[in-house]
Design an enzyme around this catalytic site. Structure first.
Site, PDB file in Angstrom:
ATOM      1  CG  ASP A 235     -43.613  15.802 -39.228  1.00 36.42           C
ATOM      2  OD1 ASP A 235     -43.648  14.567 -39.295  1.00 36.42           O
ATOM      3  OD2 ASP A 235     -44.145  16.540 -40.073  1.00 36.42           O
TER       4      ASP A 235
ATOM      5  CE1 TYR B 241     -45.620   5.954 -40.633  1.00 38.72           C
ATOM      6  CE2 TYR B 241     -45.666   7.645 -38.939  1.00 38.72           C
ATOM      7  CZ  TYR B 241     -45.764   7.280 -40.267  1.00 38.72           C
ATOM      8  OH  TYR B 241     -46.012   8.232 -41.212  1.00 38.72           O
TER       9      TYR B 241
END
Length: 441
Positions: free
Chosen positions: A172, A264
């Protein structure tokens, strides 16, 4: 419209209650006949299950049945969909992973670097066993896997079940980032049409359109740089760690302005700075234990004590909505577009065909249909090839019981690089993960 029998595997998760709220929100589009919770941790599951039972009686009375079990046959027999979100070793092992990494001066994080390797090696065995269990009772069920680290798990499952066309790995994070884009652009997130490429937790948005075909990419970049970038999904909006992560995404865009980065990527582009900021006594796992986990457990306890969810602080979150909307597309052939993980097979032309890539796909009743990306630029390709080599070596090490490949994997990983650190980290993680990891030679 056929009503579905849904199984939630790993129902003791702290994300389960948000997912249940999302099922209620989407019940007209994804109608359910039965919902079953399955978990190996009976006590942890029971808290969520008892609260969900009350919640469904109040807000989903048309549901035929709700049950919870630790019995595999009872759970998986005749399932239409199985949502999987397991965490082998729980948050206690996550905290150890992060502390061991930080002890050696490298990033302590759940899915990146040594922490991602440790978690991945714990996840593979249980995920393979779980898929086999599901298939023994429901050969045609759609399995939507959220288990992290998704890149390593997806690679392992692809090798173990190469012909299973109803097993889909999803994450997600891209849609969570898009919620923030939507807020800046003042456009509903489900009206955005992204172009994206990469690996899980390692990719870039190249374009952001709306459904009318208008290109918002350059305006979005300007807004992020000039006004800042922050998380908007309700689950993470008030989390200080996530707020810092989104601030760092703005810096990534300044440093590398061609594409919009997945958040990330910060761990791979600024590993030393991020490791230096972390407190080994209060890692991200500890923050989750004392934050989201406590909040969810307290909420469930309140619902159970009051016999009602009326006063509860429950809300729809993107984790659940994304999973359910993807399931809608698969169940009813809506041909909606989602960013999911698939085998490359030429989608990114200058990457190996067996790479598990994260790209936009149309989801149909026959599965995902990815959009061709073509060649990607040298810089991004080089980063991806290094990360892909690390992930492949970790999965190779699992199947071959090969400790040397773990050292090679961490030596390649941008959060480590140093071979002596790699060897020492592997040694510490081997000791900490006895009983979870294979018996590496």
């Amino acid at each position: 419209m056929k009503k579905q029998r849904l199984v939630v595997a790993g129902s003791g998760s702290t994300y389960t209650m948000g997912m249940m709220m999302s099922l209620i929100e989407e019940k007209d589009n994804f109608p359910l006949q039965d919902v079953v919770f399955y978990d190996t941790d009976e006590q942890r599951q029971e808290r969520n299950a008892k609260a969900t039972e009350i919640l469904f009686k109040e807000r989903y009375p048309e549901l035929n049945s709700f049950s919870y079990t630790t019995n595999k046959e009872e759970a998986f027999k005749d399932a239409d969909f199985v949502f999987v979100q397991i965490r082998t070793g729980g948050l206690a092992m996550r905290e150890q992973d992060e502390q061991i990494s930080l002890k050696h001066g490298v990033v302590g994080q759940e899915t990146c670097g040594p922490g991602g390797m440790a978690y991945g090696l714990r996840s593979i065995k249980d995920m393979i066993e779980l898929v086999k269990d599901i298939r023994s009772y429901s050969s045609e069920a759609w399995i939507l896997n959220y288990t992290n680290p998704a890149a390593i798990v997806a690679d392992a499952l692809s090798r173990e079940f190469p012909d299973d066309s109803r097993l889909l790995n999803i994450c997600d994070m891209p849609i969570a980032i898009m919620i923030s884009y939507a807020k800046l652009l003042d456009i509903d997130v489900w009206d955005l049409v992204p172009e994206y490429f990469g690996l899980n937790h390692f990719g870039w948005f190249t374009k952001i359109y709306d459904k009318a075909g208008n290109d918002h990419t350059e305006r979005l970049k300007r807004l992020i740089i000039e006004t800042g970038f922050k998380p908007e999904d309700t689950e993470i909006a008030n989390d200080v760690s996530w707020q810092k992560t989104f601030e760092q995404a703005r810096q990534m865009l300044i440093d590398f302005p061609e594409f919009l980065p997945n958040t990330y990527l910060q761990y791979y582009l600024y590993p030393d700075e991020l490791a230096a900021k972390e407190d080994p006594n209060r890692t991200r796992a500890r923050q989750v234990i004392e934050g989201r986990q406590k909040r969810v457990h307290d909420t469930c306890d309140q619902i159970i004590a009051e016999g009602s969810a009326e006063n509860s602080d429950l809300h729809v979150d993107i984790h659940g909505v994304f999973m359910i909307k993807a399931a809608e597309a698969l169940a009813y052939n809506t041909a909606e577009r989602f960013i999911v993980i698939v085998k490359n097979n030429g989608v990114i032309a200058n990457l190996p065909s067996d790479t598990m890539v994260e790209v936009p796909c149309t989801l149909t009743s026959q599965g995902p249909k990815p959009y061709a990306i073509g060649d990607i630029p040298t810089f991004n390709k080089g980063l991806i090839e290094g990360q892909r080599a690390y992930e492949k070596l970790v999965v190779d090490a699992y199947f071959e019981n090969n400790k040397q490949k773990l050292v090679e994997a961490l030596t390649l990983n941008r959060t480590v690089v140093n071979v002596n650190k790699a060897k020492n980290i592997v040694g510490d993680l081997l000791e900490a993960n006895k009983g979870y990891w294979p018996d590496f030679q």
